[in-house]
Each structure stands twice: as structure tokens, then as C-alpha cells.
Design a protein around this motif. Sequence first.
Motif, PDB file in Angstrom:
ATOM      1  N   GLN A 552      41.239 -60.033  -5.133  1.00 27.49           N
ATOM      2  CA  GLN A 552      42.464 -59.442  -4.584  1.00 27.49           C
ATOM      3  C   GLN A 552      43.734 -60.129  -5.095  1.00 27.49           C
ATOM      4  N   GLY A 553      43.618 -61.400  -5.524  1.00 28.20           N
ATOM      5  CA  GLY A 553      44.774 -62.104  -6.066  1.00 28.20           C
ATOM      6  C   GLY A 553      45.472 -62.968  -5.028  1.00 28.20           C
ATOM      7  N   GLU A 554      46.154 -64.023  -5.518  1.00 25.98           N
ATOM      8  CA  GLU A 554      46.764 -65.015  -4.638  1.00 25.98           C
ATOM      9  C   GLU A 554      47.796 -64.413  -3.690  1.00 25.98           C
ATOM     10  N   GLU A 555      48.693 -63.596  -4.193  1.00 26.43           N
ATOM     11  CA  GLU A 555      49.769 -63.077  -3.352  1.00 26.43           C
ATOM     12  C   GLU A 555      49.224 -62.257  -2.193  1.00 26.43           C
ATOM     13  N   VAL A 556      48.245 -61.413  -2.478  1.00 23.41           N
ATOM     14  CA  VAL A 556      47.660 -60.578  -1.425  1.00 23.41           C
ATOM     15  C   VAL A 556      46.939 -61.444  -0.396  1.00 23.41           C
ATOM     16  N   VAL A 557      46.167 -62.424  -0.889  1.00 25.16           N
ATOM     17  CA  VAL A 557      45.419 -63.309   0.011  1.00 25.16           C
ATOM     18  C   VAL A 557      46.372 -64.075   0.925  1.00 25.16           C
ATOM     19  N   ILE A 558      47.435 -64.639   0.351  1.00 24.07           N
ATOM     20  CA  ILE A 558      48.388 -65.417   1.152  1.00 24.07           C
ATOM     21  C   ILE A 558      49.055 -64.528   2.204  1.00 24.07           C
ATOM     22  N   ALA A 559      49.426 -63.337   1.831  1.00 21.92           N
ATOM     23  CA  ALA A 559      50.074 -62.410   2.780  1.00 21.92           C
ATOM     24  C   ALA A 559      49.121 -62.047   3.918  1.00 21.92           C
ATOM     25  N   LYS A 560      47.875 -61.746   3.561  1.00 20.71           N
ATOM     26  CA  LYS A 560      46.898 -61.366   4.594  1.00 20.71           C
ATOM     27  C   LYS A 560      46.579 -62.528   5.526  1.00 20.71           C
ATOM     28  N   LEU A 561      46.482 -63.734   4.967  1.00 23.37           N
ATOM     29  CA  LEU A 561      46.185 -64.895   5.805  1.00 23.37           C
ATOM     30  C   LEU A 561      47.333 -65.191   6.756  1.00 23.37           C
ATOM     31  N   ASN A 562      48.550 -65.102   6.276  1.00 23.74           N
ATOM     32  CA  ASN A 562      49.705 -65.324   7.148  1.00 23.74           C
ATOM     33  C   ASN A 562      49.734 -64.310   8.287  1.00 23.74           C
ATOM     34  N   THR A 563      49.459 -63.048   7.969  1.00 20.39           N
ATOM     35  CA  THR A 563      49.424 -62.008   9.006  1.00 20.39           C
ATOM     36  C   THR A 563      48.326 -62.289  10.018  1.00 20.39           C
TER      37      THR A 563
END
Length: 615
Positions: A552-563
Motif C-alpha cells: 500500500q505504500g508508506e503514506e497510505v500506511v501512516i495515514a491509516k495508522l493515525n486514523t
Amino acid sequence: MAPRWQRFIHPNAPDIHSPYIAHDKPIFASPFGPFPPIAKDLNVHEFCSPPDQNLLEDYDLFIDAVTDERVTLHHFLNRVRSLARVLRYDGPGSLGLKKSPKNDTEAGEILGLFSRNNVHYPMLVHACFRAELVFGGISPESTPFELWHVLRKMQITSLVCHETLLPVVVEALKLGRGPEGELQLVLDLEKIIILSEDLSLNTVLIHRTVESLVREGSKLAEPHRKLLGGDKLCYLFQSSGTSGLPKAMMISHKNAIHSGMQGLITATQTARFLEIETLTHQTVLGIIPAYHSYGMILWVLRLGNQPSTNIMMPKWDLELALRTIEKYKVTLLPLVPPLVRQLALSPLTEKYDLSSVQAVASGAAYLPPDVAYELAKKLPNKAPIPSGYGLSEAASIAAPPMEGLFGLKVSEPGTIGFLLPGMEGRVVDPDNLKDVPKGTKGELWVRGEVVCMGYFHDEKATAEIFTEPGWLRTGDLVMRDAEDRIHYHDRLKEMIKVKGLQVAATEVEDTLLDHPEKLVIDACVAGVDNGRGDGSLFVRAWVVPSANGKEQGEEVVIAKLNTWVGSRLSKHKHLTGGIEVVEAIPRTPSGKMLRREMRDLYHKGVRAGQIKAKL
């Protein structure tokens, strides 16, 4: 003749079928009751091999997982006696070691043991017990600087070194005797002994081999003497090193004996409760490092009292471990959390026969509940994996017992169970040092015969862990529930203070690992400087992405984890310090996460302008 197990049960021990009665008093004790009495001056070797008891039938005690080299119980004991004759300060051997100190108020011989797991490592340790020679266990992962520090901290005068680690010793010695005002290097270069894989060698370079000393000792007469132990210094162990360079703990013979006895008591009482044979033979995977307190209990302190064949691995290799389990029909897997995680998540586990495994145990660090369940699903009995609790300063403190024993309820993963035999505990406010009510978080204080003597040549550090005489401050934040079961929360020193509120790093880590899409396979959380100078911190995470996360890529992973964290945890626990994707989380060999290292790297990057801090 009384059964062998009877000496592990106190005459007034609680009945296994009588319910344990919880209470609200500040000091609570183990449901198993006290330790049985032992001789005041008992030596560890004679605890494991009592001279007045018949020797068990011979069996393979140690097997090398790589070479299949085998050491039987009887062969082991004969080799221990031979080597002890040479190591003994007043013995007939040629080595010429001096008498060891009783404590840190006097000088004397201290033998360093610097090796990975080896089928002959436990023989070295028991020979030291029998020779009344104090030894210091040293991590084989030590860098030259770390080894130099430990050699000085433990005041090592002689050294057994595995042949592959000799270059580390050479580099460490180049660092000199040490700074003025600190403990100096006292190692005698003529007392360096080599543990070689080639048993035919008498020397490696200019140094005697362990095997040459065993051969020498086998030709010497056995002097008749009473072995002494009790409160005398037995060995030194490194602290985990998660907060600076390691210190050295002083462990007495009495400490060591009671650490070994706890597992024997619980195993005996559990077998009696289940109405099955006590202390039956086990085949054990030998990956836990022998220099660590967890490994010392497994590979040294229970020998002879519970029959076991121990398949020793010099270092962790997932596929070798799986082949070993299948080949030798391993029944018990003592592990640390990172290894539990690897076994749980690796597809390799599906390729090997694990049907022989009857039990798995985790220790040395916090085990996330989701990881425990994932591995349990791959094992024959599907039982949740218990996580024991102990410290270098007190090897074994608490563990989940069998459900129903003493009427106890099940200890779900995420708890560390009940106090082990002979232990007492308190939960104390770390700020005002007053006992807190049940159900309230506080620092766990414990006392019992397993608690170490203190830190070697470090009065200040000793005073810090013994604020009140006899009570060890564990430095761990826990909660004692209505049944007197203990719930682990975090290391106090690793608690993150956000605007006066406490954040447990493990709670945030568990939340990250629990994302429904399983985006990460490992996570580390720590408090980082918020740049405002107000003493408050930001919560920052470092994560290792799963295959799905990488896709999924770093940006998507970071966004999903923060949410996800924002939806699950209170605002002060949100990742205001950011999330960084990394390849691996650094850990000690025993599995403890090095949060300090990640935090220091972040602060270094901010100062260098490589990382922009969030203000």
C-alpha cells in the motif's frame, strides 16, 4: 523413600484444591505459598545433584542442533567434576586460580564466560559452582567497547572465551585499563581459556582449551570436602542495558537455588492437580541465551531435578529452529516475544511438523496478546501462550498458573499472572512511595529469596532499587486486580508524559499491531521532545510494515495508522510526534525493545536538521 518431588513442596504448602483467598491488604503473597526450607549453606551444584540421592538413569542431556553432538547426564556430571578439580582455588589442578570473593567488599577470582549457547556451557557453569568459583555471564553480542566495560564492571580476572569471539577480546584489550577513578581492567592474559569446537585441541594460539582442562582434571583424585554456598556470591549477570551501559547484578547461591526451584514447585503442583506424573521428561528448544537469567534457569538451575533433553542452538535461525522441532520432536518452546512473532507470522511454519509441541512459554519482555494468539493457532493444543515475568535482578517473579489450581481463574494474555512461589508483592505510587489501592496502577515492589544481593561495586544503583530494605523496586507499572492477578502496563522509565498525563508505550504499540488490515509486523513507541521546553513529550512511533503495508505504500500506511489510533485511544495518546517506517526495531538479545536508541536517533536527526520536529 519419599518421592523426589517432595523436597520442592513446603510442609505447610496450600492444598492444591483449596481456593486462594484474595484480600485488600497492601502486601500480597503467592498462591503457592512459601519456599520449602533448604540447608543454610547449600551449593547450587548439590541442589541440582544431591550427593545423597541415587542418580537418574542416563539420557541425552544436551544435543547440538547443528552438529548433533550429544552430552548425556552421566557424562555431563563426570565432566563437571573433572573441570571443577582444575578450577578449584585449593584443588590439585595446574590452572592456579585464586579464591573468589564472598561479596563485593573483597577482591578475588572472577571468571568471565563469553560464549554463545554451546552444549558445554552448562558444564562450565556447574564446574564453577562445584569449585566455588564466582563467574560472570557476558553477552556474546558485545562489541569490543561493551566487553571492555563489562570486564571492568565485573572485575573479571580470568576468562573463558569461545574461539569465534577471541577477536572481540583482542580489540577490547586495546582500550587499556580504564579511566582514573573508575574500576580498572584486571584480566590476567595468562588466564584466558578457549572454548573450542575441536575437542582434540589442547591449545588455541597460546591459550589452554576447556577440553584440555577437563582431560587434566579426569586424571586427578577427587578431594573430599563440603561444598559451600548459601549467601555467598555465586555469579554476576549483566543488566539488560536498556538505560545506558549494563550494570552487574550479584546473585548468591541462595538466590540461584530458589530461582531454579520456582519452576519445579509450579510444575509439581500442576501435575498433582491434573493427577498426572510429576516432572516428566521434556525435549526443549535451547535458543534462550545461557548468559541471561531466563536461560540460566532453563539450562543450568533445573538440571538433574527435571529430566530434559535440551537441543542447543548457537543463534536464532527460523528454519533451523523449525527443522530442529520436527527432527527431535521438541515438546517445549521457551521463547522471547520477537521469536514468538516470527513463528506466528512466518509461512515457513506451515512446512514443518510441529505436532510434538506441548507447550510454549514467553519471557524476558512484554508479549503482545495478538502475537500470543497467532502462534497458538498454529500449535496442536491451540492453548494461549503464557508470558512469565522476571528481571535480571529477580529472575522469576510472576507467571500464569494452570486454571483451577488453588481455584485460580485463567490469566489471559496481557496479564503476567500471579506471584510465583515464595514471592511477596506490593503496588506502590512511584512518586510518594505509598501503597496504592487494588485496581490502581503503580510500581511493583517484590521481595523473596530470588531477589539479587545488589549491584556489584555500585552502592548508589543498589540504593535506588532497594528504597526500603528487602523490597526490590522493579521499575514496572502494573495493576493488581480483585483476584490478586497482576496486569503489566509498562516500564516506568518508558512512560510518556503528555501534558501531565501518562501514556503507556505498549498500549499504543498494541493498537498499531491490532490494525484490522495488519499493516505492520512490529512497532516501537517512545516519547520525543516536543521542542517547547515545557517537559511534555510527543508520542512517536516507528513501524515495520507487513507485506500488505509495503504494497500500500508508506503514506497510505501512516495515514491509516493515525486514523486508527485516533479512533481507538484518548487524545493525549495520539501520535503527535509522527510515524516513521523502518526496516527493523532494535532489541536486546533477550527481546527487550530499545526505545531509547530510537528516541536518541530521532533527536540526533532533529539537531542535524535531517528531521523536522513537529511543534
